[in-house]
Design a protein around this motif. Sequence first.
Motif, mmCIF file in Angstrom:
data_model
loop_
_atom_site.group_PDB
_atom_site.id
_atom_site.type_symbol
_atom_site.label_atom_id
_atom_site.label_comp_id
_atom_site.label_asym_id
_atom_site.label_seq_id
_atom_site.Cartn_x
_atom_site.Cartn_y
_atom_site.Cartn_z
ATOM 1 N N ALA A 71 0.823 -1.215 0.000
ATOM 2 C CA ALA A 71 0.000 0.000 0.000
ATOM 3 C C ALA A 71 0.854 1.262 0.000
ATOM 4 O O ALA A 71 0.366 2.348 -0.294
ATOM 5 C CB ALA A 71 -0.929 0.001 1.211
ATOM 6 N N ARG A 72 2.162 1.113 0.317
ATOM 7 C CA ARG A 72 3.046 2.282 0.394
ATOM 8 C C ARG A 72 4.048 2.340 -0.768
ATOM 9 O O ARG A 72 4.964 3.159 -0.751
ATOM 10 C CB ARG A 72 3.803 2.275 1.728
ATOM 11 C CG ARG A 72 2.906 2.302 2.952
ATOM 12 C CD ARG A 72 3.714 2.499 4.227
ATOM 13 N NE ARG A 72 4.242 3.856 4.326
ATOM 14 C CZ ARG A 72 5.064 4.269 5.299
ATOM 15 N NH1 ARG A 72 5.458 3.406 6.240
ATOM 16 N NH2 ARG A 72 5.508 5.513 5.326
ATOM 17 N N LEU A 73 3.850 1.494 -1.770
ATOM 18 C CA LEU A 73 4.802 1.464 -2.878
ATOM 19 C C LEU A 73 4.825 2.801 -3.626
ATOM 20 O O LEU A 73 5.892 3.364 -3.893
ATOM 21 C CB LEU A 73 4.453 0.323 -3.840
ATOM 22 C CG LEU A 73 5.439 0.089 -4.987
ATOM 23 C CD1 LEU A 73 6.839 -0.219 -4.452
ATOM 24 C CD2 LEU A 73 4.956 -1.056 -5.886
ATOM 25 N N GLY A 74 3.661 3.323 -3.959
ATOM 26 C CA GLY A 74 3.598 4.614 -4.639
ATOM 27 C C GLY A 74 4.151 5.733 -3.781
ATOM 28 O O GLY A 74 4.769 6.680 -4.290
ATOM 29 N N GLU A 75 3.932 5.634 -2.477
ATOM 30 C CA GLU A 75 4.435 6.638 -1.538
ATOM 31 C C GLU A 75 5.955 6.741 -1.603
ATOM 32 O O GLU A 75 6.517 7.842 -1.556
ATOM 33 C CB GLU A 75 3.987 6.263 -0.121
ATOM 34 C CG GLU A 75 4.468 7.204 0.966
ATOM 35 C CD GLU A 75 4.097 6.711 2.358
ATOM 36 O OE1 GLU A 75 4.733 7.176 3.326
ATOM 37 O OE2 GLU A 75 3.187 5.861 2.486
#
Length: 646
Positions: free
Chosen positions: A203-207
């Motif tokens: 869920a934090r890859l784009g972040e």
Amino acid sequence: MIAKHKASKTNTKLLKFKDFSLELAYYSGSTVYDQWLQLLNDLGDYADFYWDMPQMQYDLVKSDKEWQKFLSHPERQPFKIRIKEWHAWSIEQLYQRTLEIIQLSVTLLRSAKTPKECHQKIKDSLATIVKGMVHSRYNKYEMELSDSYVGITPKMRAEGNMYVTETMKARFDYFISVAALESNRQPKEIHAKLLAACQNNLARLGEFFATCQFSDELKDIYSAYTKAAKRDMTMPTQNIVLGFTIWKELYEHGVDMDTYLELLGYPNADTVKKRLLKFASDKEVLKEIVTHFKNERPESYKTWKQKGEIPYMSIFQEEARIFKQPTKLRTDNETRAMIETCQQKISAYFPLSTEESPRQLIFNSIHPFAVKRAYQSQTKNHEMKSINITVMTPTTDSEHDYLETLAHETTHAIHSIILHRAAEFSVLTKEQADQVPTSVLEDFSQLVEGQFKSTAHSKNSTVKAKYFTSFMQALASWSQVPFSIVQLEIREKFEILLKKGVTELSSEFLEQLQFEYDMKLQKLWEGLLHFTRPSYTAFDWFMPLAPYDALVYMKRFIVLSKNKMATDKPTAKKKLSMNEALSHRFGVRWIASQDGRILLYWLLLETGRNHATEDFGDIILKKDTCECLEELQRIGISAQEFSQRT
């Protein structure tokens, strides 16, 4: 398989006021037109509330219980429309009735019998209603489509219990396998490096890639991964189908593309497209973009000059290095510290923004599944009092991006506060306060945002900015051209089908549409600047519920007084933009001037009476700031608001 959504039934009969006797009975006025305008105003307020509040719960990852508690506050009670019979209706019934109201309203706009003074009021109200009711009707459906694609269930949403699902993991593994084949890498290598970057939380890859520095190798790996992921057209195709359903309903009730643009204050579609393309190819505009590029992203500029093109992601990679962003994801405490630092910087200039109350709030969710795009919500409660809520995106913003976005959204909030205070003190009417066009709101938010652009990249910059305050602002604006054209032209394709009596999109049509506009998008995107984004498809740029998205940021380049756009060569004395005029009068850093901020606040108030921001440059040069302060004091804004920073 293409999901289908049941559209509302078409009303082909000629509607008249007598068909709405139920609704009009709740409104008084000297004429039926007065009653109709009151109905439209009420419906606009209803649409805004029931669009924003469910969307906000989703964006902030709040459980049903948490959100019901939030809305139960006495000052956040839901807006209630006056028509009591409507209170028991479902959203589907309300939407169907709204389509009929839209249909008669469009008829009134075209009728010679409608009083001239009613025309603009009907347009302004319709613009709000069409946007708001489409979202109120279809937001939940669109969100459920998005959730189902990644395995998020309604139960997870209702409980606010969000986590990386097995479906997400399976899609991640599949896209890696495709990326490995095309990039000549081992799947295990890609898997390990991407999971390490996001600290094992997909869920934090784009972040990570939005807020951290990354190597060329990781850039290439992520580019290959996103390119593979974008080939899955499941969600984009669903969005096209949903967009067709919505456009069919609007079209059959009198709203075609040109009418829709007219409601928003734009010329017809052909003119809009011509002016967008003229902007994108204008020599002055391109020269300014390239000058910003050279000064602010020198490494990328050098590569671009040598190779004749550059991947979009390389520009962001250099930005991360220039601003010395971290090499790993921030901790929650580090993100909270960033939020506090930025809020202090903004509040030093705008103390009004710190006055939190039950109806004026800022949300800074750090949940990994929270919204990735900041916005400002402006709705009314059951007492017709304004509720202003700013939703920020601290997890996917680096500190300089967050500061700029906070300045942008804070301006929206202050704009709303000033307009509605003016209505409360009878300086403006309720209609004047409520019906300032979105494009005007954006003009001011972008104006103030520009004052908080970081200068870390070019302390000795000599760019003479006519259109843009920074390279990234220029690139963001220029990017709206392909975005806008895709939005417009796909809906024009819908209209061709609807004229032929087509009621459902075929797989063949969708395949042809995708191929045609993927090719057109790449041509538009690379254009004269040759910035490449190979992973993007045309369907990614199509917003089924928001035909106005992208266009709203480009109005100053499309609509100006005497039907001229900003890049037209002047035939008379050149008009200064608001930023040019403020800089001329108070200095480049005009936000630091007390008189500059007084004039800014007054201009926000003035938009309730005058929407022609293209003419505000002349006002800025001549307006007495003492007179401005006097009128601001009439709505409860004292001189102390402007004495916080010297």
